[in-house]
Write a protein that holds these residues in place. Sequence first.
Motif, PDB file in Angstrom:
ATOM      1  N   GLY A   1       0.806  -1.208   0.000  1.00 29.85           N
ATOM      2  CA  GLY A   1       0.000   0.000   0.000  1.00 29.85           C
ATOM      3  C   GLY A   1       0.842   1.262   0.000  1.00 29.85           C
ATOM      4  N   GLU A   2       0.167   2.401  -0.036  1.00 30.09           N
ATOM      5  CA  GLU A   2       0.812   3.710  -0.083  1.00 30.09           C
ATOM      6  C   GLU A   2       0.469   4.509   1.171  1.00 30.09           C
ATOM      7  OE1 GLU A   2       2.951   4.600  -2.294  1.00 30.09           O
ATOM      8  OE2 GLU A   2       2.684   2.827  -3.567  1.00 30.09           O
ATOM      9  N   GLU A   3       1.389   5.397   1.547  1.00 24.78           N
ATOM     10  CA  GLU A   3       1.198   6.204   2.754  1.00 24.78           C
ATOM     11  C   GLU A   3       0.320   7.431   2.532  1.00 24.78           C
ATOM     12  OE1 GLU A   3       4.938   7.299   4.426  1.00 24.78           O
ATOM     13  OE2 GLU A   3       5.883   5.374   3.992  1.00 24.78           O
ATOM     14  N   SER A   4       0.123   7.806   1.276  1.00 23.01           N
ATOM     15  CA  SER A   4      -0.492   9.104   0.988  1.00 23.01           C
ATOM     16  C   SER A   4      -1.890   9.254   1.570  1.00 23.01           C
ATOM     17  CB  SER A   4      -0.543   9.325  -0.523  1.00 23.01           C
ATOM     18  OG  SER A   4      -1.245   8.277  -1.167  1.00 23.01           O
ATOM     19  N   GLY A   5      -2.619   8.174   1.747  1.00 21.32           N
ATOM     20  CA  GLY A   5      -3.988   8.298   2.239  1.00 21.32           C
ATOM     21  C   GLY A   5      -4.125   8.270   3.741  1.00 21.32           C
ATOM     22  N   HIS A   6      -3.018   8.305   4.463  1.00 22.33           N
ATOM     23  CA  HIS A   6      -3.073   8.172   5.915  1.00 22.33           C
ATOM     24  C   HIS A   6      -2.616   9.447   6.609  1.00 22.33           C
ATOM     25  CE1 HIS A   6      -3.940   3.835   5.949  1.00 22.33           C
ATOM     26  NE2 HIS A   6      -3.183   3.783   4.865  1.00 22.33           N
ATOM     27  N   ASP A   7      -3.180   9.646   7.782  1.00 22.32           N
ATOM     28  CA  ASP A   7      -2.860  10.815   8.593  1.00 22.32           C
ATOM     29  C   ASP A   7      -1.419  10.716   9.096  1.00 22.32           C
ATOM     30  OD1 ASP A   7      -3.870  13.209  10.178  1.00 22.32           O
ATOM     31  OD2 ASP A   7      -3.107  11.920  11.782  1.00 22.32           O
ATOM     32  N   ALA A   8      -0.731  11.882   9.177  1.00 21.28           N
ATOM     33  CA  ALA A   8       0.657  11.891   9.632  1.00 21.28           C
ATOM     34  C   ALA A   8       0.777  11.371  11.057  1.00 21.28           C
ATOM     35  CB  ALA A   8       1.228  13.307   9.527  1.00 21.28           C
TER      36      ALA A   8
ATOM     37  N   VAL B   1       8.305  -8.052  10.157  1.00 17.86           N
ATOM     38  CA  VAL B   1       7.580  -6.784  10.266  1.00 17.86           C
ATOM     39  C   VAL B   1       6.741  -6.637   9.010  1.00 17.86           C
ATOM     40  CG1 VAL B   1       7.750  -4.291  10.551  1.00 17.86           C
ATOM     41  CG2 VAL B   1       9.446  -5.783  11.631  1.00 17.86           C
ATOM     42  N   ARG B   2       5.448  -6.559   9.187  1.00 20.96           N
ATOM     43  CA  ARG B   2       4.523  -6.388   8.055  1.00 20.96           C
ATOM     44  C   ARG B   2       3.758  -5.093   8.252  1.00 20.96           C
ATOM     45  NH1 ARG B   2       4.368 -10.869   5.026  1.00 20.96           N
ATOM     46  NH2 ARG B   2       5.204 -12.800   5.964  1.00 20.96           N
ATOM     47  N   LEU B   3       3.827  -4.247   7.237  1.00 18.98           N
ATOM     48  CA  LEU B   3       3.176  -2.943   7.275  1.00 18.98           C
ATOM     49  C   LEU B   3       2.195  -2.863   6.121  1.00 18.98           C
ATOM     50  CD1 LEU B   3       3.132  -0.200   8.726  1.00 18.98           C
ATOM     51  CD2 LEU B   3       4.930   0.560   7.173  1.00 18.98           C
ATOM     52  N   ALA B   4       0.902  -2.903   6.429  1.00 14.20           N
ATOM     53  CA  ALA B   4      -0.151  -2.877   5.414  1.00 14.20           C
ATOM     54  C   ALA B   4      -0.835  -1.516   5.449  1.00 14.20           C
ATOM     55  CB  ALA B   4      -1.157  -3.988   5.663  1.00 14.20           C
ATOM     56  N   LEU B   5      -0.674  -0.750   4.376  1.00 10.02           N
ATOM     57  CA  LEU B   5      -1.231   0.598   4.306  1.00 10.02           C
ATOM     58  C   LEU B   5      -2.427   0.683   3.376  1.00 10.02           C
ATOM     59  CD1 LEU B   5       2.138   2.563   4.127  1.00 10.02           C
ATOM     60  CD2 LEU B   5       0.692   2.154   6.128  1.00 10.02           C
ATOM     61  N   ASP B   6      -2.835  -0.438   2.766  1.00  7.39           N
ATOM     62  CA  ASP B   6      -4.031  -0.431   1.939  1.00  7.39           C
ATOM     63  C   ASP B   6      -5.231  -0.803   2.812  1.00  7.39           C
ATOM     64  OD1 ASP B   6      -3.085  -2.909   2.439  1.00  7.39           O
ATOM     65  OD2 ASP B   6      -3.151  -3.640   0.376  1.00  7.39           O
ATOM     66  N   GLY B   7      -6.407  -0.608   2.289  1.00  4.19           N
ATOM     67  CA  GLY B   7      -7.605  -0.933   3.063  1.00  4.19           C
ATOM     68  C   GLY B   7      -8.049   0.239   3.934  1.00  4.19           C
ATOM     69  N   PRO B   8      -9.086   0.025   4.736  1.00  2.00           N
ATOM     70  CA  PRO B   8      -9.652   1.114   5.546  1.00  2.00           C
ATOM     71  C   PRO B   8      -8.811   1.480   6.758  1.00  2.00           C
ATOM     72  CG  PRO B   8     -10.797  -0.940   6.006  1.00  2.00           C
ATOM     73  CD  PRO B   8      -9.843  -1.240   4.893  1.00  2.00           C
ATOM     74  N   ALA B   9      -7.757   0.729   7.060  1.00  2.00           N
ATOM     75  CA  ALA B   9      -6.916   1.009   8.224  1.00  2.00           C
ATOM     76  C   ALA B   9      -5.485   0.637   7.899  1.00  2.00           C
ATOM     77  CB  ALA B   9      -7.411   0.237   9.451  1.00  2.00           C
ATOM     78  N   ALA B  10      -4.555   1.318   8.591  1.00  2.00           N
ATOM     79  CA  ALA B  10      -3.145   0.964   8.498  1.00  2.00           C
ATOM     80  C   ALA B  10      -2.840  -0.042   9.604  1.00  2.00           C
ATOM     81  CB  ALA B  10      -2.280   2.206   8.649  1.00  2.00           C
ATOM     82  N   ARG B  11      -2.116  -1.095   9.242  1.00  2.00           N
ATOM     83  CA  ARG B  11      -1.864  -2.159  10.217  1.00  2.00           C
ATOM     84  C   ARG B  11      -0.382  -2.506  10.231  1.00  2.00           C
ATOM     85  NH1 ARG B  11      -5.431  -5.109   8.772  1.00  2.00           N
ATOM     86  NH2 ARG B  11      -6.931  -4.879  10.449  1.00  2.00           N
ATOM     87  N   LEU B  12       0.175  -2.546  11.421  1.00  2.00           N
ATOM     88  CA  LEU B  12       1.553  -2.969  11.629  1.00  2.00           C
ATOM     89  C   LEU B  12       1.545  -4.264  12.435  1.00  2.00           C
ATOM     90  CD1 LEU B  12       4.709  -2.415  11.772  1.00  2.00           C
ATOM     91  CD2 LEU B  12       4.214  -1.314  13.969  1.00  2.00           C
ATOM     92  N   THR B  13       2.269  -5.275  11.948  1.00  2.00           N
ATOM     93  CA  THR B  13       2.386  -6.546  12.667  1.00  2.00           C
ATOM     94  C   THR B  13       3.855  -6.874  12.825  1.00  2.00           C
ATOM     95  OG1 THR B  13       0.314  -7.327  11.680  1.00  2.00           O
ATOM     96  CG2 THR B  13       1.725  -8.967  12.725  1.00  2.00           C
ATOM     97  N   VAL B  14       4.272  -7.070  14.068  1.00  2.00           N
ATOM     98  CA  VAL B  14       5.660  -7.429  14.370  1.00  2.00           C
ATOM     99  C   VAL B  14       5.626  -8.773  15.096  1.00  2.00           C
ATOM    100  CG1 VAL B  14       7.791  -6.763  15.517  1.00  2.00           C
ATOM    101  CG2 VAL B  14       6.303  -5.007  14.534  1.00  2.00           C
ATOM    102  N   THR B  15       6.212  -9.792  14.466  1.00  2.00           N
ATOM    103  CA  THR B  15       6.198 -11.143  15.026  1.00  2.00           C
ATOM    104  C   THR B  15       7.638 -11.601  15.225  1.00  2.00           C
ATOM    105  OG1 THR B  15       4.185 -11.598  13.772  1.00  2.00           O
ATOM    106  CG2 THR B  15       5.323 -13.481  14.735  1.00  2.00           C
TER     107      THR B  15
END
Length: 427
Positions: free
Chosen positions: A283-290, A318-332
Amino acid sequence: MEQRAVRWTPPVLYVVVLAGGFAYAAVGAGEFGGARLTVFAGGLLALLALEAPGPGREPAARLPAGALLAVRVVLFAAVAAVDGSGVSRALFVLVPFTAYLAFGRRTALVCAGGCAGLLTVGLTVLVPRWWLRPEYVSDVLMFGLALALALTTAGVAVREQEARARLEESHERLARYATRVAELSTAEERNRVAREIHDSLGHHLTAVGVQLEKAEAFRTLDPEASARAIGDARWSAGRALTEVRESVRALREVRPFSLTRSVTELVRHLGDDRLTVELTVTGEESGHDAGALAALYRAAQEALTNARRHGGATRVEVRLALDGPAARLTVTDNGRGFARGAEPGHGIRGMRERVALLGGRVDIRGGGRGASGGVAVTVTVPRRAPAGAPSPDPAEAPGTAPVPAAPPRTVTVTGISGGTLDGTVAG
Protein backbone atom coordinates in the motif's frame (compact mmCIF):
# COMPACT_ATOMS: atom_id res chain seq x y z
CA MET A 1 -26.70 47.23 48.29
CA GLU A 2 -27.72 50.15 46.12
CA GLN A 3 -26.64 50.28 42.54
CA ARG A 4 -23.58 52.46 42.15
CA ALA A 5 -24.58 53.63 38.68
CA VAL A 6 -27.60 55.56 40.12
CA ARG A 7 -26.16 56.58 43.47
CA TRP A 8 -25.92 60.15 42.25
CA THR A 9 -29.68 60.43 41.63
CA PRO A 10 -30.86 61.31 45.22
CA PRO A 11 -28.16 63.99 45.85
CA VAL A 12 -28.96 65.69 42.54
CA LEU A 13 -32.67 65.80 43.42
CA TYR A 14 -31.88 67.21 46.90
CA VAL A 15 -29.82 70.01 45.36
CA VAL A 16 -32.55 70.82 42.83
CA VAL A 17 -35.22 70.97 45.56
CA LEU A 18 -32.96 73.10 47.74
CA ALA A 19 -32.32 75.53 44.87
CA GLY A 20 -36.02 75.67 44.06
CA GLY A 21 -36.91 76.49 47.69
CA PHE A 22 -34.38 79.30 47.87
CA ALA A 23 -35.57 80.66 44.51
CA TYR A 24 -39.16 80.63 45.77
CA ALA A 25 -38.13 82.50 48.93
CA ALA A 26 -36.13 85.02 46.87
CA VAL A 27 -39.03 86.06 44.63
CA GLY A 28 -40.90 87.55 47.55
CA ALA A 29 -42.89 84.77 49.15
CA GLY A 30 -42.66 86.28 52.62
CA GLU A 31 -44.31 83.42 54.46
CA PHE A 32 -41.47 81.08 53.34
CA GLY A 33 -38.48 82.38 55.23
CA GLY A 34 -36.89 82.53 58.63
CA ALA A 35 -37.37 79.35 60.68
CA ARG A 36 -39.25 77.51 57.93
CA LEU A 37 -36.49 78.09 55.42
CA THR A 38 -33.92 77.04 58.01
CA VAL A 39 -35.74 73.77 58.71
CA PHE A 40 -36.17 73.25 54.97
CA ALA A 41 -32.48 73.73 54.24
CA GLY A 42 -31.39 71.71 57.30
CA GLY A 43 -33.51 68.74 56.29
CA LEU A 44 -32.08 68.70 52.78
CA LEU A 45 -28.52 69.03 54.10
CA ALA A 46 -29.17 66.09 56.42
CA LEU A 47 -30.36 64.06 53.44
CA LEU A 48 -27.21 65.00 51.54
CA ALA A 49 -25.15 63.87 54.51
CA LEU A 50 -26.84 60.46 54.40
CA GLU A 51 -25.81 60.05 50.77
CA ALA A 52 -22.23 61.26 51.23
CA PRO A 53 -19.81 58.44 50.30
CA GLY A 54 -17.61 57.03 53.02
CA PRO A 55 -14.13 55.48 52.73
CA GLY A 56 -15.55 52.45 50.91
CA ARG A 57 -17.39 54.67 48.35
CA GLU A 58 -20.70 53.61 49.87
CA PRO A 59 -23.13 55.93 51.73
CA ALA A 60 -21.45 57.06 54.93
CA ALA A 61 -24.45 56.08 57.06
CA ARG A 62 -24.05 52.56 58.45
CA LEU A 63 -27.77 52.09 59.10
CA PRO A 64 -29.65 48.98 57.92
CA ALA A 65 -31.51 49.43 54.66
CA GLY A 66 -34.92 49.54 56.33
CA ALA A 67 -33.81 52.11 58.94
CA LEU A 68 -32.16 54.22 56.26
CA LEU A 69 -35.37 54.26 54.22
CA ALA A 70 -37.40 55.24 57.31
CA VAL A 71 -35.04 58.13 58.10
CA ARG A 72 -35.35 59.38 54.55
CA VAL A 73 -39.15 59.28 54.69
CA VAL A 74 -39.17 61.23 57.98
CA LEU A 75 -36.85 63.88 56.55
CA PHE A 76 -38.92 64.06 53.36
CA ALA A 77 -42.06 64.69 55.43
CA ALA A 78 -40.32 67.35 57.56
CA VAL A 79 -39.05 69.20 54.50
CA ALA A 80 -42.45 69.01 52.78
CA ALA A 81 -44.23 70.28 55.90
CA VAL A 82 -42.30 73.56 55.96
CA ASP A 83 -41.97 74.00 52.21
CA GLY A 84 -44.19 76.75 50.91
CA SER A 85 -43.31 76.17 47.27
CA GLY A 86 -44.51 72.59 47.03
CA VAL A 87 -41.44 71.54 45.06
CA SER A 88 -40.36 69.20 47.86
CA ARG A 89 -43.15 66.78 46.94
CA ALA A 90 -40.77 65.48 44.29
CA LEU A 91 -38.67 64.00 47.10
CA PHE A 92 -41.24 61.25 47.65
CA VAL A 93 -40.42 59.89 44.21
CA LEU A 94 -37.22 58.62 45.82
CA VAL A 95 -39.14 56.39 48.25
CA PRO A 96 -40.07 53.64 45.73
CA PHE A 97 -36.80 54.28 43.90
CA THR A 98 -34.58 53.50 46.91
CA ALA A 99 -36.96 50.76 48.09
CA TYR A 100 -36.58 48.98 44.73
CA LEU A 101 -32.80 49.07 45.00
CA ALA A 102 -32.79 47.87 48.60
CA PHE A 103 -35.73 45.44 48.82
CA GLY A 104 -36.94 44.61 45.34
CA ARG A 105 -39.90 45.19 43.06
CA ARG A 106 -42.80 44.27 45.38
CA THR A 107 -41.73 46.58 48.19
CA ALA A 108 -41.18 49.38 45.67
CA LEU A 109 -44.70 48.98 44.26
CA VAL A 110 -46.16 49.12 47.77
CA CYS A 111 -44.17 52.26 48.53
CA ALA A 112 -45.23 53.86 45.24
CA GLY A 113 -48.89 53.14 45.98
CA GLY A 114 -48.45 54.54 49.50
CA CYS A 115 -46.91 57.77 48.20
CA ALA A 116 -49.66 58.24 45.61
CA GLY A 117 -52.34 57.53 48.24
CA LEU A 118 -50.74 59.93 50.74
CA LEU A 119 -50.72 62.73 48.17
CA THR A 120 -54.32 62.08 47.25
CA VAL A 121 -55.47 62.01 50.88
CA GLY A 122 -53.51 65.15 51.68
CA LEU A 123 -55.02 67.07 48.81
CA THR A 124 -58.50 65.84 49.70
CA VAL A 125 -58.11 67.04 53.29
CA LEU A 126 -56.35 70.32 52.55
CA VAL A 127 -57.87 71.35 49.21
CA PRO A 128 -61.64 70.88 48.86
CA ARG A 129 -62.71 69.60 45.44
CA TRP A 130 -59.11 69.66 44.19
CA TRP A 131 -60.00 67.35 41.31
CA LEU A 132 -61.85 70.26 39.75
CA ARG A 133 -58.78 72.47 39.74
CA PRO A 134 -56.46 71.87 36.76
CA GLU A 135 -53.27 72.81 38.58
CA TYR A 136 -53.77 70.14 41.24
CA VAL A 137 -54.87 67.52 38.74
CA SER A 138 -51.72 68.30 36.74
CA ASP A 139 -49.61 67.93 39.90
CA VAL A 140 -51.12 64.53 40.68
CA LEU A 141 -50.61 63.30 37.10
CA MET A 142 -47.02 64.50 37.02
CA PHE A 143 -46.35 62.89 40.40
CA GLY A 144 -47.75 59.60 39.12
CA LEU A 145 -45.60 59.83 36.00
CA ALA A 146 -42.55 60.57 38.14
CA LEU A 147 -43.28 57.49 40.27
CA ALA A 148 -43.53 55.33 37.14
CA LEU A 149 -40.24 56.69 35.80
CA ALA A 150 -38.57 56.12 39.17
CA LEU A 151 -39.72 52.50 39.26
CA THR A 152 -38.57 51.95 35.68
CA THR A 153 -35.16 53.48 36.32
CA ALA A 154 -34.67 51.44 39.49
CA GLY A 155 -35.73 48.27 37.67
CA VAL A 156 -33.20 48.88 34.91
CA ALA A 157 -30.49 49.56 37.50
CA VAL A 158 -31.27 46.36 39.41
CA ARG A 159 -31.29 44.24 36.27
CA GLU A 160 -28.00 45.77 35.19
CA GLN A 161 -26.57 44.98 38.63
CA GLU A 162 -27.76 41.37 38.43
CA ALA A 163 -26.38 41.02 34.90
CA ARG A 164 -23.03 42.36 36.10
CA ALA A 165 -23.02 39.90 38.99
CA ARG A 166 -23.81 37.03 36.61
CA LEU A 167 -21.06 38.20 34.28
CA GLU A 168 -18.53 38.31 37.10
CA GLU A 169 -19.63 34.84 38.19
CA SER A 170 -19.28 33.61 34.62
CA HIS A 171 -15.80 35.11 34.43
CA GLU A 172 -14.82 33.39 37.66
CA ARG A 173 -16.26 30.08 36.44
CA LEU A 174 -14.51 30.51 33.09
CA ALA A 175 -11.25 31.26 34.91
CA ARG A 176 -11.66 28.07 36.92
CA TYR A 177 -12.40 26.11 33.76
CA ALA A 178 -9.36 27.65 32.06
CA THR A 179 -7.19 26.68 35.01
CA ARG A 180 -8.54 23.14 34.90
CA VAL A 181 -8.00 22.91 31.14
CA ALA A 182 -4.45 24.18 31.60
CA GLU A 183 -3.83 21.53 34.24
CA LEU A 184 -5.24 18.78 32.01
CA SER A 185 -3.26 20.09 29.03
CA THR A 186 -0.11 20.12 31.13
CA ALA A 187 -0.73 16.55 32.25
CA GLU A 188 -1.44 15.44 28.67
CA GLU A 189 1.69 17.18 27.41
CA ARG A 190 3.71 15.60 30.21
CA ASN A 191 2.46 12.16 29.16
CA ARG A 192 3.21 12.92 25.52
CA VAL A 193 6.75 14.02 26.34
CA ALA A 194 7.23 10.90 28.47
CA ARG A 195 6.11 8.73 25.55
CA GLU A 196 8.41 10.57 23.15
CA ILE A 197 11.40 10.20 25.47
CA HIS A 198 10.77 6.50 25.97
CA ASP A 199 9.94 5.68 22.36
CA SER A 200 12.71 7.77 20.83
CA LEU A 201 15.62 8.18 23.22
CA GLY A 202 14.92 4.86 24.94
CA HIS A 203 15.05 2.95 21.70
CA HIS A 204 18.18 4.61 20.36
CA LEU A 205 20.06 4.36 23.65
CA THR A 206 19.22 0.65 23.75
CA ALA A 207 20.52 0.27 20.21
CA VAL A 208 23.70 2.17 21.11
CA GLY A 209 24.24 -0.14 24.08
CA VAL A 210 23.73 -3.27 21.97
CA GLN A 211 26.10 -2.11 19.24
CA LEU A 212 28.79 -1.04 21.72
CA GLU A 213 28.56 -4.46 23.38
CA LYS A 214 28.99 -6.02 19.96
CA ALA A 215 31.97 -3.77 19.19
CA GLU A 216 33.57 -4.75 22.47
CA ALA A 217 33.01 -8.47 21.82
CA PHE A 218 34.39 -8.36 18.25
CA ARG A 219 37.22 -5.90 18.90
CA THR A 220 39.93 -8.55 18.53
CA LEU A 221 38.05 -11.32 16.73
CA ASP A 222 36.64 -9.23 13.86
CA PRO A 223 37.86 -5.62 13.82
CA GLU A 224 35.81 -4.85 10.71
CA ALA A 225 32.57 -5.98 12.38
CA SER A 226 33.53 -4.04 15.50
CA ALA A 227 34.07 -0.89 13.44
CA ARG A 228 30.69 -1.32 11.74
CA ALA A 229 29.03 -1.77 15.13
CA ILE A 230 30.61 1.46 16.35
CA GLY A 231 29.41 3.20 13.19
CA ASP A 232 25.90 1.90 13.77
CA ALA A 233 26.01 3.09 17.37
CA ARG A 234 27.11 6.48 16.09
CA TRP A 235 24.15 6.49 13.69
CA SER A 236 21.73 5.68 16.53
CA ALA A 237 23.19 8.45 18.68
CA GLY A 238 22.92 10.92 15.80
CA ARG A 239 19.35 9.84 15.10
CA ALA A 240 18.47 10.29 18.77
CA LEU A 241 19.90 13.82 18.71
CA THR A 242 17.95 14.60 15.54
CA GLU A 243 14.70 13.38 17.08
CA VAL A 244 15.34 15.44 20.22
CA ARG A 245 15.77 18.55 18.08
CA GLU A 246 12.65 17.72 16.14
CA SER A 247 10.70 17.26 19.38
CA VAL A 248 11.86 20.67 20.59
CA ARG A 249 10.60 22.08 17.31
CA ALA A 250 7.18 20.51 17.89
CA LEU A 251 8.13 17.39 15.89
CA ARG A 252 8.31 19.28 12.60
CA GLU A 253 10.11 17.18 10.03
CA VAL A 254 12.79 18.78 7.89
CA ARG A 255 11.42 16.67 5.06
CA PRO A 256 8.01 14.99 4.78
CA PHE A 257 7.88 12.00 7.10
CA SER A 258 8.07 8.65 5.33
CA LEU A 259 7.02 5.68 7.42
CA THR A 260 8.48 3.17 4.96
CA ARG A 261 11.86 4.91 4.84
CA SER A 262 11.99 5.37 8.61
CA VAL A 263 11.08 1.75 9.40
CA THR A 264 13.56 0.52 6.77
CA GLU A 265 16.36 2.53 8.40
CA LEU A 266 15.23 1.28 11.79
CA VAL A 267 15.41 -2.43 10.95
CA ARG A 268 18.60 -1.98 8.90
CA HIS A 269 20.53 -0.53 11.82
CA LEU A 270 19.04 -2.85 14.44
CA GLY A 271 20.15 -6.18 13.04
CA ASP A 272 23.30 -8.13 13.85
CA ASP A 273 24.65 -11.63 13.20
CA ARG A 274 22.12 -13.09 15.62
CA LEU A 275 19.04 -11.23 14.34
CA THR A 276 17.31 -11.28 10.95
CA VAL A 277 14.52 -8.79 10.33
CA GLU A 278 12.21 -9.05 7.33
CA LEU A 279 10.12 -6.02 6.40
CA THR A 280 7.11 -6.23 4.07
CA VAL A 281 5.20 -3.09 3.05
CA THR A 282 1.99 -3.02 1.03
CA GLY A 283 0.00 0.00 0.00
CA GLU A 284 0.81 3.71 -0.08
CA GLU A 285 1.20 6.20 2.75
CA SER A 286 -0.49 9.10 0.99
CA GLY A 287 -3.99 8.30 2.24
CA HIS A 288 -3.07 8.17 5.92
CA ASP A 289 -2.86 10.81 8.59
CA ALA A 290 0.66 11.89 9.63
CA GLY A 291 -0.18 11.17 13.27
CA ALA A 292 -1.15 7.61 12.41
CA LEU A 293 2.12 7.04 10.53
CA ALA A 294 4.14 8.44 13.45
CA ALA A 295 2.26 6.19 15.89
CA LEU A 296 3.03 3.12 13.75
CA TYR A 297 6.70 4.07 13.62
CA ARG A 298 6.88 4.42 17.42
CA ALA A 299 5.10 1.09 17.79
CA ALA A 300 7.63 -0.56 15.47
CA GLN A 301 10.46 0.93 17.54
CA GLU A 302 9.01 -0.46 20.77
CA ALA A 303 8.23 -3.92 19.37
CA LEU A 304 11.66 -4.35 17.77
CA THR A 305 13.45 -3.13 20.88
CA ASN A 306 11.50 -5.56 23.06
CA ALA A 307 12.17 -8.46 20.66
CA ARG A 308 15.93 -7.73 20.58
CA ARG A 309 16.51 -6.73 24.17
CA HIS A 310 13.99 -8.72 26.22
CA GLY A 311 12.86 -11.57 23.98
CA GLY A 312 16.23 -12.72 22.69
CA ALA A 313 14.70 -13.23 19.26
CA THR A 314 16.78 -14.36 16.27
CA ARG A 315 14.14 -13.61 13.65
CA VAL A 316 11.54 -10.86 13.41
CA GLU A 317 8.93 -10.31 10.71
CA VAL A 318 7.58 -6.78 10.27
CA ARG A 319 4.52 -6.39 8.05
CA LEU A 320 3.18 -2.94 7.28
CA ALA A 321 -0.15 -2.88 5.41
CA LEU A 322 -1.23 0.60 4.31
CA ASP A 323 -4.03 -0.43 1.94
CA GLY A 324 -7.61 -0.93 3.06
CA PRO A 325 -9.65 1.11 5.55
CA ALA A 326 -6.92 1.01 8.22
CA ALA A 327 -3.15 0.96 8.50
CA ARG A 328 -1.86 -2.16 10.22
CA LEU A 329 1.55 -2.97 11.63
CA THR A 330 2.39 -6.55 12.67
CA VAL A 331 5.66 -7.43 14.37
CA THR A 332 6.20 -11.14 15.03
CA ASP A 333 9.29 -12.60 16.68
CA ASN A 334 10.50 -16.04 17.73
CA GLY A 335 11.78 -14.95 21.12
CA ARG A 336 11.06 -16.17 24.62
CA GLY A 337 7.71 -14.38 24.91
CA PHE A 338 6.20 -12.76 27.97
CA ALA A 339 6.01 -14.19 31.43
CA ARG A 340 2.36 -14.94 32.13
CA GLY A 341 0.71 -12.33 34.34
CA ALA A 342 3.52 -9.83 33.80
CA GLU A 343 2.52 -6.16 33.97
CA PRO A 344 3.04 -4.16 30.75
CA GLY A 345 5.97 -1.77 30.84
CA HIS A 346 6.05 1.96 30.12
CA GLY A 347 6.65 1.34 26.43
CA ILE A 348 3.59 -0.88 25.98
CA ARG A 349 1.40 1.53 27.95
CA GLY A 350 2.69 4.47 25.92
CA MET A 351 2.02 2.57 22.69
CA ARG A 352 -1.56 1.85 23.73
CA GLU A 353 -2.17 5.47 24.79
CA ARG A 354 -0.75 6.87 21.57
CA VAL A 355 -2.80 4.55 19.36
CA ALA A 356 -5.98 4.98 21.42
CA LEU A 357 -5.85 8.75 20.83
CA LEU A 358 -6.13 7.99 17.10
CA GLY A 359 -9.04 5.60 17.54
CA GLY A 360 -6.91 2.50 16.96
CA ARG A 361 -6.04 -0.55 18.99
CA VAL A 362 -3.06 -2.65 20.02
CA ASP A 363 -3.25 -6.47 20.21
CA ILE A 364 -0.43 -8.46 21.76
CA ARG A 365 -0.39 -12.24 21.56
CA GLY A 366 2.14 -14.64 22.99
CA GLY A 367 3.09 -15.66 26.47
CA GLY A 368 4.81 -18.28 28.47
CA ARG A 369 8.55 -18.61 28.31
CA GLY A 370 9.87 -21.26 25.97
CA ALA A 371 11.76 -21.85 22.78
CA SER A 372 8.68 -21.46 20.62
CA GLY A 373 7.02 -18.71 22.64
CA GLY A 374 7.40 -15.57 20.59
CA VAL A 375 5.27 -12.46 20.55
CA ALA A 376 3.00 -11.00 17.88
CA VAL A 377 2.21 -7.29 18.19
CA THR A 378 -0.54 -5.94 15.93
CA VAL A 379 -1.27 -2.20 15.78
CA THR A 380 -4.27 -0.97 13.79
CA VAL A 381 -5.04 2.69 13.11
CA PRO A 382 -8.13 3.63 11.05
CA ARG A 383 -7.76 5.73 7.95
CA ARG A 384 -9.04 9.28 8.34
CA ALA A 385 -11.01 10.25 5.26
CA PRO A 386 -11.30 13.95 4.31
CA ALA A 387 -14.34 15.72 5.74
CA GLY A 388 -17.42 15.10 3.61
CA ALA A 389 -15.73 12.52 1.41
CA PRO A 390 -17.59 9.21 1.12
CA SER A 391 -15.64 6.05 1.83
CA PRO A 392 -17.66 3.15 0.39
CA ASP A 393 -16.48 -0.42 0.60
CA PRO A 394 -15.79 -1.56 -3.00
CA ALA A 395 -16.63 -5.16 -2.09
CA GLU A 396 -20.13 -4.10 -1.02
CA ALA A 397 -20.91 -1.76 -3.91
CA PRO A 398 -23.13 -3.52 -6.46
CA GLY A 399 -21.76 -3.80 -9.96
CA THR A 400 -18.30 -2.61 -8.95
CA ALA A 401 -15.16 -4.69 -9.22
CA PRO A 402 -12.93 -4.73 -6.15
CA VAL A 403 -9.83 -2.55 -6.35
CA PRO A 404 -6.73 -4.78 -6.35
CA ALA A 405 -4.34 -4.33 -3.45
CA ALA A 406 -1.02 -2.64 -4.04
CA PRO A 407 1.78 -5.11 -4.80
CA PRO A 408 4.04 -5.99 -1.87
CA ARG A 409 7.43 -4.40 -1.48
CA THR A 410 9.79 -6.63 0.52
CA VAL A 411 13.07 -5.62 2.14
CA THR A 412 15.07 -8.31 3.94
CA VAL A 413 17.77 -7.28 6.39
CA THR A 414 20.18 -10.02 7.44
CA GLY A 415 23.08 -8.85 9.60
CA ILE A 416 24.94 -5.56 9.65
CA SER A 417 28.13 -7.46 10.14
CA GLY A 418 27.49 -9.22 6.84
CA GLY A 419 27.15 -5.86 5.12
CA THR A 420 24.20 -6.96 3.00
CA LEU A 421 20.84 -5.32 2.41
CA ASP A 422 18.80 -7.60 0.19
CA GLY A 423 15.79 -5.81 -1.22
CA THR A 424 13.18 -6.69 -3.77
CA VAL A 425 10.24 -4.66 -5.01
CA ALA A 426 7.55 -6.78 -6.60
CA GLY A 427 5.65 -5.46 -9.57
